[in-house]
Motif scaffolding. Sequence first.
Motif, PDB file in Angstrom:
ATOM      1  N   ALA A  94       0.775  -1.137   0.110  1.00 43.18           N
ATOM      2  CA  ALA A  94       0.226  -0.144  -0.154  1.00 43.18           C
ATOM      3  C   ALA A  94       0.848   1.321   0.142  1.00 43.18           C
ATOM      4  CB  ALA A  94      -0.813   0.185   1.280  1.00 43.18           C
ATOM      5  N   SER A 105      -3.339   3.354   1.032  1.00 38.30           N
ATOM      6  CA  SER A 105      -3.263   3.412   2.573  1.00 38.30           C
ATOM      7  C   SER A 105      -4.629   4.157   3.010  1.00 38.30           C
ATOM      8  CB  SER A 105      -1.944   4.088   3.197  1.00 38.30           C
ATOM      9  OG  SER A 105      -2.308   4.080   4.517  1.00 38.30           O
ATOM     10  N   LYS A 138      -2.100   0.482   7.038  1.00 36.27           N
ATOM     11  CA  LYS A 138      -0.685   1.080   7.142  1.00 36.27           C
ATOM     12  C   LYS A 138       0.151   1.137   5.797  1.00 36.27           C
ATOM     13  CE  LYS A 138       0.078   0.472  12.034  1.00 36.27           C
ATOM     14  NZ  LYS A 138       1.008  -0.370  13.101  1.00 36.27           N
ATOM     15  N   ALA A 139       0.716   2.304   5.645  1.00 41.02           N
ATOM     16  CA  ALA A 139       1.751   2.386   4.510  1.00 41.02           C
ATOM     17  C   ALA A 139       2.388   0.984   4.256  1.00 41.02           C
ATOM     18  CB  ALA A 139       2.432   3.572   4.235  1.00 41.02           C
TER      19      ALA A 139
END
Length: 244
Positions: free
Chosen positions: A103, A108, A114-115
């Motif tokens: 992501a 995200s 979460k990234a």
Amino acid sequence: MANRYQHIADELRRLITAGTWLVGDRLPSEPELAARYRVSTPTLRNALEVLQSEGLVEKRHGSGNFVRRPGQRVTYAVDRRAERRGIVSTAVDVRLETALVEADSRLSSLLRVKAGAALAEYVFVSHLGTSPRSVARVYVPHAVARLGLPEDVSDPWGGNVRDLLTTAGVRVVTMTEQITARFPTASEAQTLHITMRTPVLVIQRTATDADARVVEGALVVLPGDRTEILLTTGSDIEEMEAAG
């Protein structure tokens, strides 16, 4: 006074209308046309982009510019009463590619993860003949479910991924769709064989479960010059009668 590229666009449009090049024919190469009209390649490309935005010419990257059949549109008949999405009134061929991605900031935010979170990506690209008609990128976080491949890929908007979620025991309770219009990214323009001056419709879709967790997110991009969306919804009276 009209710009030079506009005069060239007018002349190419006249030749196409007169039948010098028929539907499906490849136009002379850009260097050939630039030499014929004694202009630079960027000026010639500006003229071609005018015709591309009008739907007269289609640029196929790596192959050249081709005369496109005018008025060739795809209608997506969406019946919300049946909770169906992306039902196509015009037959299209849908192709699917899958990948494991992480992501980024945009995904995200879309998926509320979460990234760097692991995602399954399903990319559905539909064609009418040789002409691309839509690209849908559907994402499912690995934290939600590890899914396989859908048996049926006939839905160009990727609705078949929700069947996989159902099979995996994930129940979609709410689905939200936001439709906006913008100009395409360079990647989208290349995939859809359009100029970056041709507006696209973008459908951003999120599906959530009973805990308000996003279990699926999708971005559907459709060329604005060849797309119609027909929405059918029930009236309040119909809903009350169905409930009674």
